[in-house]
Design a protein around this motif. Structure first.
Motif, PDB file in Angstrom:
ATOM      1  N   LEU A   1     -23.685 -73.601  22.496  1.00 58.93           N
ATOM      2  CA  LEU A   1     -24.393 -74.159  21.341  1.00 58.93           C
ATOM      3  C   LEU A   1     -25.602 -74.968  21.793  1.00 58.93           C
ATOM      4  CD1 LEU A   1     -24.463 -74.555  18.259  1.00 58.93           C
ATOM      5  CD2 LEU A   1     -22.964 -76.544  18.596  1.00 58.93           C
ATOM      6  N   ALA A   2     -25.442 -75.786  22.820  1.00 56.16           N
ATOM      7  CA  ALA A   2     -26.569 -76.588  23.324  1.00 56.16           C
ATOM      8  C   ALA A   2     -27.691 -75.696  23.835  1.00 56.16           C
ATOM      9  CB  ALA A   2     -26.083 -77.532  24.428  1.00 56.16           C
ATOM     10  N   ALA A   3     -27.341 -74.625  24.528  1.00 58.74           N
ATOM     11  CA  ALA A   3     -28.359 -73.702  25.034  1.00 58.74           C
ATOM     12  C   ALA A   3     -29.083 -73.011  23.877  1.00 58.74           C
ATOM     13  CB  ALA A   3     -27.720 -72.663  25.961  1.00 58.74           C
ATOM     14  N   ALA A   4     -28.342 -72.618  22.853  1.00 62.78           N
ATOM     15  CA  ALA A   4     -28.959 -71.975  21.690  1.00 62.78           C
ATOM     16  C   ALA A   4     -29.931 -72.932  21.014  1.00 62.78           C
ATOM     17  CB  ALA A   4     -27.888 -71.516  20.703  1.00 62.78           C
TER      18      ALA A   4
ATOM     19  N   ASP B   1     -22.400 -73.057   6.866  1.00 60.75           N
ATOM     20  CA  ASP B   1     -21.778 -74.134   6.108  1.00 60.75           C
ATOM     21  C   ASP B   1     -22.130 -75.515   6.665  1.00 60.75           C
ATOM     22  OD1 ASP B   1     -20.110 -74.921   3.899  1.00 60.75           O
ATOM     23  OD2 ASP B   1     -18.588 -75.490   5.360  1.00 60.75           O
ATOM     24  N   GLU B   2     -22.065 -75.682   7.999  1.00 61.40           N
ATOM     25  CA  GLU B   2     -22.292 -77.001   8.589  1.00 61.40           C
ATOM     26  C   GLU B   2     -23.389 -77.047   9.650  1.00 61.40           C
ATOM     27  OE1 GLU B   2     -18.752 -79.523   9.282  1.00 61.40           O
ATOM     28  OE2 GLU B   2     -17.645 -77.671   8.879  1.00 61.40           O
ATOM     29  N   GLY B   3     -23.984 -75.925  10.001  1.00 61.26           N
ATOM     30  CA  GLY B   3     -25.085 -75.933  10.951  1.00 61.26           C
ATOM     31  C   GLY B   3     -24.707 -75.621  12.387  1.00 61.26           C
ATOM     32  N   TYR B   4     -23.560 -75.011  12.614  1.00 64.42           N
ATOM     33  CA  TYR B   4     -23.160 -74.632  13.966  1.00 64.42           C
ATOM     34  C   TYR B   4     -23.373 -73.131  14.188  1.00 64.42           C
ATOM     35  CZ  TYR B   4     -21.111 -79.267  14.111  1.00 64.42           C
ATOM     36  OH  TYR B   4     -20.935 -80.618  14.068  1.00 64.42           O
ATOM     37  N   ALA B   5     -22.715 -72.319  13.384  1.00 66.85           N
ATOM     38  CA  ALA B   5     -22.855 -70.864  13.523  1.00 66.85           C
ATOM     39  C   ALA B   5     -24.299 -70.434  13.332  1.00 66.85           C
ATOM     40  CB  ALA B   5     -21.949 -70.140  12.538  1.00 66.85           C
ATOM     41  N   SER B   6     -25.026 -71.155  12.487  1.00 65.96           N
ATOM     42  CA  SER B   6     -26.423 -70.792  12.235  1.00 65.96           C
ATOM     43  C   SER B   6     -27.290 -70.967  13.475  1.00 65.96           C
ATOM     44  CB  SER B   6     -26.987 -71.604  11.071  1.00 65.96           C
ATOM     45  OG  SER B   6     -26.915 -72.988  11.334  1.00 65.96           O
ATOM     46  N   SER B   7     -26.969 -71.939  14.318  1.00 65.43           N
ATOM     47  CA  SER B   7     -27.739 -72.123  15.555  1.00 65.43           C
ATOM     48  C   SER B   7     -27.543 -70.923  16.477  1.00 65.43           C
ATOM     49  CB  SER B   7     -27.313 -73.401  16.281  1.00 65.43           C
ATOM     50  OG  SER B   7     -27.635 -74.549  15.537  1.00 65.43           O
ATOM     51  N   LEU B   8     -26.295 -70.486  16.616  1.00 64.91           N
ATOM     52  CA  LEU B   8     -26.014 -69.320  17.459  1.00 64.91           C
ATOM     53  C   LEU B   8     -26.664 -68.067  16.870  1.00 64.91           C
ATOM     54  CD1 LEU B   8     -22.255 -70.051  18.223  1.00 64.91           C
ATOM     55  CD2 LEU B   8     -24.226 -70.466  19.720  1.00 64.91           C
TER      56      LEU B   8
ATOM     57  N   LEU C   1     -31.183 -63.950  16.829  1.00 62.54           N
ATOM     58  CA  LEU C   1     -32.355 -63.337  16.208  1.00 62.54           C
ATOM     59  C   LEU C   1     -33.590 -63.495  17.083  1.00 62.54           C
ATOM     60  CD1 LEU C   1     -31.870 -64.340  12.466  1.00 62.54           C
ATOM     61  CD2 LEU C   1     -31.429 -62.114  13.543  1.00 62.54           C
ATOM     62  N   ARG C   2     -33.710 -64.625  17.752  1.00 66.01           N
ATOM     63  CA  ARG C   2     -34.836 -64.807  18.676  1.00 66.01           C
ATOM     64  C   ARG C   2     -34.776 -63.789  19.807  1.00 66.01           C
ATOM     65  NH1 ARG C   2     -38.154 -69.994  19.230  1.00 66.01           N
ATOM     66  NH2 ARG C   2     -38.123 -70.663  17.077  1.00 66.01           N
TER      67      ARG C   2
ATOM     68  N   THR D   1     -36.519 -74.887  17.046  1.00 62.61           N
ATOM     69  CA  THR D   1     -37.064 -76.063  16.372  1.00 62.61           C
ATOM     70  C   THR D   1     -36.331 -76.122  15.043  1.00 62.61           C
ATOM     71  OG1 THR D   1     -39.209 -75.738  17.420  1.00 62.61           O
ATOM     72  CG2 THR D   1     -39.150 -77.169  15.495  1.00 62.61           C
ATOM     73  N   ARG D   2     -35.208 -76.839  15.032  1.00 61.96           N
ATOM     74  CA  ARG D   2     -34.332 -76.868  13.865  1.00 61.96           C
ATOM     75  C   ARG D   2     -34.986 -77.643  12.720  1.00 61.96           C
ATOM     76  NH1 ARG D   2     -28.893 -78.852  14.899  1.00 61.96           N
ATOM     77  NH2 ARG D   2     -28.216 -77.263  13.418  1.00 61.96           N
ATOM     78  N   LEU D   3     -34.626 -77.277  11.511  1.00 62.77           N
ATOM     79  CA  LEU D   3     -35.242 -77.858  10.323  1.00 62.77           C
ATOM     80  C   LEU D   3     -34.247 -78.687   9.521  1.00 62.77           C
ATOM     81  CD1 LEU D   3     -37.078 -74.654   9.033  1.00 62.77           C
ATOM     82  CD2 LEU D   3     -38.050 -76.509  10.408  1.00 62.77           C
ATOM     83  N   SER D   4     -34.731 -79.777   8.937  1.00 67.53           N
ATOM     84  CA  SER D   4     -33.930 -80.515   7.973  1.00 67.53           C
ATOM     85  C   SER D   4     -33.831 -79.661   6.713  1.00 67.53           C
ATOM     86  CB  SER D   4     -34.583 -81.855   7.650  1.00 67.53           C
ATOM     87  OG  SER D   4     -35.756 -81.639   6.868  1.00 67.53           O
ATOM     88  N   PRO D   5     -32.880 -79.947   5.838  1.00 66.06           N
ATOM     89  CA  PRO D   5     -32.830 -79.196   4.582  1.00 66.06           C
ATOM     90  C   PRO D   5     -34.143 -79.272   3.804  1.00 66.06           C
ATOM     91  CG  PRO D   5     -30.763 -80.337   4.920  1.00 66.06           C
ATOM     92  CD  PRO D   5     -31.705 -80.824   5.996  1.00 66.06           C
ATOM     93  N   ALA D   6     -34.777 -80.431   3.744  1.00 65.26           N
ATOM     94  CA  ALA D   6     -36.044 -80.565   3.010  1.00 65.26           C
ATOM     95  C   ALA D   6     -37.141 -79.718   3.649  1.00 65.26           C
ATOM     96  CB  ALA D   6     -36.466 -82.027   2.943  1.00 65.26           C
ATOM     97  N   GLU D   7     -37.194 -79.690   4.984  1.00 66.98           N
ATOM     98  CA  GLU D   7     -38.192 -78.854   5.667  1.00 66.98           C
ATOM     99  C   GLU D   7     -37.943 -77.378   5.385  1.00 66.98           C
ATOM    100  OE1 GLU D   7     -39.221 -81.515   9.631  1.00 66.98           O
ATOM    101  OE2 GLU D   7     -37.326 -80.390   9.566  1.00 66.98           O
ATOM    102  N   ALA D   8     -36.662 -76.979   5.403  1.00 68.15           N
ATOM    103  CA  ALA D   8     -36.318 -75.582   5.119  1.00 68.15           C
ATOM    104  C   ALA D   8     -36.690 -75.210   3.687  1.00 68.15           C
ATOM    105  CB  ALA D   8     -34.830 -75.345   5.366  1.00 68.15           C
ATOM    106  N   ALA D   9     -36.437 -76.110   2.741  1.00 73.70           N
ATOM    107  CA  ALA D   9     -36.798 -75.838   1.349  1.00 73.70           C
ATOM    108  C   ALA D   9     -38.309 -75.677   1.211  1.00 73.70           C
ATOM    109  CB  ALA D   9     -36.291 -76.959   0.443  1.00 73.70           C
ATOM    110  N   GLY D  10     -39.066 -76.506   1.917  1.00 75.19           N
ATOM    111  CA  GLY D  10     -40.524 -76.382   1.877  1.00 75.19           C
ATOM    112  C   GLY D  10     -41.003 -75.080   2.465  1.00 75.19           C
TER     113      GLY D  10
END
Length: 140
Positions: A7-10, A85-92, A97-98, A15-24
């Motif tokens: 997870l740390a390597a992923a 759901d919580e931001g873990y699986a999405s990082s992987l 995708l990268r 450049t992870r986004l806050s929910p507000a940044e993602a909504a924008g």
């Protein structure tokens, strides 16, 4: 290597986004991809405008070169934000995708729970969740 190391390597490559940044970014034309499984969407609802792709199909649906791609997967420059759901699986998932060449793929810090807690829009579930044993147990 442990899952925490993975997870740390992923996350080191994102450049992870806050929910507000993602909504924008979604409002500016970025693609928000909800990878939560159906039971969570049925329980908690969905994000308006998000593309729902369960995790086990993600790479095939977002690879612009895949014959199974979603119509939204137009090219490798697509601004993709993955939310779980919580931001873990999405990082992987974003890291994967990268590796496929989607160089702007990232994820949302805190996932759907943080999105909802931030007061961002959520559509209610289309159908109410199935009752649990606790819901149907006689009152004591």
């Amino acid at each position: 290597m442990t899952v925490d190391d993975l997870l740390a390597a992923a996350r080191a490559g994102l450049t992870r986004l806050s929910p507000a940044e993602a909504a924008g970014l979604q409002a500016a034309g970025g693609l928000l991809v909800d990878i939560r499984y159906a039971a969570l969407r049925d329980r908690d609802g969905t994000i308006p405008g998000a593309l729902v792709v369960e995790r086990n199909e993600l790479e095939w649906r977002l690879d612009p070169a895949s014959p199974h791609r979603a119509a939204e997967a137009t090219d490798h420059a697509l601004r993709v934000m993955v939310i779980c759901d919580e931001g873990y699986a999405s990082s992987l998932a974003a890291s994967s995708l990268r590796q496929l060449g989607l160089r702007h793929a990232t994820d949302v810090i805190g996932g759907f729970r943080a999105w909802r807690a931030s007061g961002l829009p959520v559509d209610p579930p289309e159908r109410p969740p199935a009752p649990t044993a606790e819901d149907t147990a006689p009152a004591s």
